[in-house]
Design a protein around this motif. Structure first.
Motif, PDB file in Angstrom:
ATOM      1  N   GLN A  69      29.574  36.145 -21.337  1.00  0.00           N
ATOM      2  CA  GLN A  69      29.487  37.162 -20.281  1.00  0.00           C
ATOM      3  C   GLN A  69      30.536  36.986 -19.182  1.00  0.00           C
ATOM      4  O   GLN A  69      30.739  37.907 -18.381  1.00  0.00           O
ATOM      5  CB  GLN A  69      28.079  37.172 -19.692  1.00  0.00           C
ATOM      6  CG  GLN A  69      26.981  37.506 -20.692  1.00  0.00           C
ATOM      7  CD  GLN A  69      27.227  38.827 -21.410  1.00  0.00           C
ATOM      8  OE1 GLN A  69      27.800  39.759 -20.864  1.00  0.00           O
ATOM      9  NE2 GLN A  69      26.797  38.905 -22.670  1.00  0.00           N
ATOM     10  N   ASN A  72      33.133  39.452 -20.141  1.00  0.00           N
ATOM     11  CA  ASN A  72      32.655  40.817 -19.889  1.00  0.00           C
ATOM     12  C   ASN A  72      32.711  41.167 -18.406  1.00  0.00           C
ATOM     13  O   ASN A  72      32.994  42.307 -18.037  1.00  0.00           O
ATOM     14  CB  ASN A  72      31.226  40.975 -20.409  1.00  0.00           C
ATOM     15  CG  ASN A  72      31.190  41.162 -21.905  1.00  0.00           C
ATOM     16  OD1 ASN A  72      32.158  41.583 -22.516  1.00  0.00           O
ATOM     17  ND2 ASN A  72      30.063  40.840 -22.520  1.00  0.00           N
ATOM     18  N   THR A  73      32.424  40.193 -17.559  1.00  0.00           N
ATOM     19  CA  THR A  73      32.481  40.432 -16.117  1.00  0.00           C
ATOM     20  C   THR A  73      33.902  40.795 -15.694  1.00  0.00           C
ATOM     21  O   THR A  73      34.117  41.702 -14.877  1.00  0.00           O
ATOM     22  CB  THR A  73      32.008  39.185 -15.351  1.00  0.00           C
ATOM     23  OG1 THR A  73      30.673  38.862 -15.751  1.00  0.00           O
ATOM     24  CG2 THR A  73      32.031  39.423 -13.854  1.00  0.00           C
ATOM     25  N   ILE A  97      26.328  42.890 -20.448  1.00  0.00           N
ATOM     26  CA  ILE A  97      25.827  42.058 -19.348  1.00  0.00           C
ATOM     27  C   ILE A  97      24.382  42.414 -19.018  1.00  0.00           C
ATOM     28  O   ILE A  97      23.523  41.540 -18.852  1.00  0.00           O
ATOM     29  CB  ILE A  97      26.714  42.235 -18.099  1.00  0.00           C
ATOM     30  CG1 ILE A  97      28.117  41.678 -18.355  1.00  0.00           C
ATOM     31  CG2 ILE A  97      26.087  41.540 -16.887  1.00  0.00           C
ATOM     32  CD1 ILE A  97      29.109  41.995 -17.262  1.00  0.00           C
TER      33      ILE A  97
END
Length: 265
Positions: A69, A72-73, A97
């Protein structure tokens, strides 16, 4: 060294959980037993390989991770300035997320309701749910609801939001892995985080100790290698088959085998 990225669970014995007496059937007694952490680390290491396999496949196909994640952030942040490589790439990452976060909440609450993260029945149900999520995601792609060709033959500007379905399912189930690692008290194998794992590995004052004297160091090193190998395999499988779903069926088989392992002595 504390791992700040991860979810911590209470792994103490729950006296309110129902305990079965010696007259209960053997399978029920076995499912009410706590798992030895030494044995519990083996399925978690297998999950590291599954994580690499899944993310190595999904990133190439849909431009997002379902386990890592942190990446992804960053993708969501880049989307704020319109710099994603794929149209609405930020939406896929945001979906991942969100579903991962919901999964952490759901799996941790399930652990508490069932009686604790170290019980065989808790782990059985957790991995059964993870397996179902992976199988459903693979089926959605297999039957053609979502394009699973690799590389995709669609126009890059053609956005198909149905792709969010497998992303959501796979992100949700990935949360179960890290919750399981906390429930078992094996935080050195988070299964979905590499950055802090490497930090803990090289920061270990006893990193050069003999193999049998530093089990945490051994597990961290294996977790990194298996995640890397999984990602490499995911890339090669996608390239060789020209499809996304073979890797997901492989992950489903791994999760299914882990589910059945909790029934063994």
């Amino acid at each position: 060294m504390p791992d700040e990225e991860k979810l911590e669970l209470d792994t103490t014995f729950n006296p309110e959980a129902p305990q079965l007496g010696p007259s209960a059937p053997g399978i029920l007694r076995r499912l009410s037993q706590e798992v030895n952490p030494g044995f519990g680390s083996i399925p978690l290491l297998a999950c590291c390989f599954a994580t690499g396999l899944t993310d190595g496949t999904l990133y190439n196909a849909y431009g997002t991770f379902v386990s890592m994640q942190t990446g992804n952030t960053v993708f969501v942040a880049l989307g704020a300035s319109g710099q994603n490589n794929k149209p609405f790439g930020w939406a896929r990452s945001l979906c991942s997320i969100g579903c991962f976060t919901i999964g952490c909440l759901a799996f941790s609450r399930m652990h508490k309701l069932i009686g604790g993260g170290r019980l065989r029945r808790t782990l059985l149900l957790s991995f059964l749910l993870q397996t179902v999520c992976v199988v459903v995601a693979a089926t959605i792609i297999q039957v053609g609801i979502v394009d699973g060709t690799y590389p995709s033959q669609r126009d890059p500007a053609d956005v198909d939001f149905v792709e969010l379905a497998p992303v959501a399912l796979l992100s949700f189930q990935a949360a179960g892995q890290i919750v399981n690692s906390r429930g078992l008290g094996i935080s050195e194998v988070p299964t979905v985080v590499i950055t802090s794992l490497l930090c803990d590995l090289v920061s270990d004052e006893h990193i050069l100790d003999p193999v049998r004297e530093n089990l945490k160091r051994n597990r961290r090193a294996l977790a990194f290698v298996l995640t890397l190998l999984g990602a490499i395999c995911g890339g090669w499988i996608s390239k060789a088959t020209g499809a996304v779903q073979p890797s997901l069926w492989f992950v489903g088989a791994i999760k299914g085998a882990i589910t059945l392992s909790w029934l063994q002595r």
